[in-house]
Write a protein that holds these residues in place. Sequence first.
Motif, PDB file in Angstrom:
ATOM      1  N   LEU A  29      28.016  -8.567 -28.776  1.00 54.31           N
ATOM      2  CA  LEU A  29      27.019  -9.280 -29.575  1.00 54.31           C
ATOM      3  C   LEU A  29      26.463 -10.483 -28.823  1.00 54.31           C
ATOM      4  N   ASP A  30      27.344 -11.271 -28.184  1.00 53.67           N
ATOM      5  CA  ASP A  30      26.907 -12.511 -27.532  1.00 53.67           C
ATOM      6  C   ASP A  30      26.323 -12.309 -26.137  1.00 53.67           C
ATOM      7  N   CYS A  66      37.542  -6.465 -32.569  1.00 54.40           N
ATOM      8  CA  CYS A  66      36.844  -7.733 -32.795  1.00 54.40           C
ATOM      9  C   CYS A  66      36.365  -8.352 -31.487  1.00 54.40           C
ATOM     10  N   ILE A  67      37.208  -8.280 -30.456  1.00 50.75           N
ATOM     11  CA  ILE A  67      36.835  -8.846 -29.146  1.00 50.75           C
ATOM     12  C   ILE A  67      35.654  -8.068 -28.561  1.00 50.75           C
ATOM     13  N   VAL A  68      35.726  -6.746 -28.609  1.00 44.74           N
ATOM     14  CA  VAL A  68      34.640  -5.914 -28.074  1.00 44.74           C
ATOM     15  C   VAL A  68      33.332  -6.205 -28.798  1.00 44.74           C
ATOM     16  N   PRO A  79      27.197 -19.417 -30.951  1.00 45.48           N
ATOM     17  CA  PRO A  79      27.041 -17.956 -30.848  1.00 45.48           C
ATOM     18  C   PRO A  79      27.713 -17.218 -32.017  1.00 45.48           C
ATOM     19  N   VAL A  80      27.014 -16.230 -32.535  1.00 45.21           N
ATOM     20  CA  VAL A  80      27.525 -15.490 -33.694  1.00 45.21           C
ATOM     21  C   VAL A  80      28.798 -14.722 -33.352  1.00 45.21           C
ATOM     22  N   GLY A  81      28.836 -14.100 -32.177  1.00 48.50           N
ATOM     23  CA  GLY A  81      30.014 -13.328 -31.788  1.00 48.50           C
ATOM     24  C   GLY A  81      31.255 -14.192 -31.692  1.00 48.50           C
ATOM     25  N   ALA A  82      31.122 -15.345 -31.035  1.00 52.71           N
ATOM     26  CA  ALA A  82      32.265 -16.247 -30.896  1.00 52.71           C
ATOM     27  C   ALA A  82      32.721 -16.763 -32.254  1.00 52.71           C
TER      28      ALA A  82
END
Length: 289
Positions: free
Chosen positions: A94-95, A87-89, A55-58
């Motif tokens: 995103l994911d 960053c977490i938000v 995943p891109v977000g992770a």
Amino acid sequence: MRYISNNEKIKNFLLLIIGAIIYGIGASCFVGPANIAPGGAVGIALMLNYLTNLPVGALTLTINVPLLILAWRYLSHRFAVKTTISCIVCSVILDYLITPNFPVYNGSRLLGSLYGGILIGIGMALIFIAGCSTGGTDIAGYLLQKKRPDVSIGRALLILDGIILTFSIFVFHDVDAGLFGMASLYAETKVIDAILYGYDAGTQVSIITKEPEIITQHIIDDLERSATIINGKGGYSDKELSIVICVVRRSEFSTLKSIVRESDDKAFVIVTEATEVLGLGFKNIAELN
């Protein structure tokens, strides 16, 4: 430290959420499917996603972790905490919101890069207005500038994003990936500039106020910058007054406006886009020909 009201906290959080959604749409629905890595941590994450399908977000959050630790140690705790939350938000949205639910654009690669860059720029601008940062090369640029004050943030980001764009050519095995990435990055920065004012060029703010010490102290505490106080006299009122002059970057301008509004709501503020800023924290004056 400047007191932030609950209403302002709610407004900033909503801006962060909306900005993260728009940012995620640009990255996941337009830039990613076109195999483009337009700089920043998300650019590296998109390349790793292409290679690993993670995943891109992770991946973006993982890339930011060591940078956030360095920011905590060498920059400021407040900046590190706010950037971590941002960053977490962004990664979670995103994911878990954008990627599973929003359709991807599979049309012209050029349009995908431009629209993606525009959306990412809008999202980042809203996140900046909320007083946060998306991390990535922003942190790396500030760290480099902390180590080398003579190197401007703008130049540092240009170098770092250039390296990422160059790597994308080899990762995607496509020269066009780098070229379209440049187009996307250009659109992104222009949109941010249009919303928030110039990047390393800076914004010069002249504040005519009766509370120069309070405003200057907030600038030092909240923005970690300094200011120049000039004594003057009103031409019409013939009263003594002070002028606070400060130069800030795009991500700091919204906070500066809040500082002035809360410190002296009768202040007179003049905002000028500075096309070039020379000195510590910006361009080294020794570089002039």
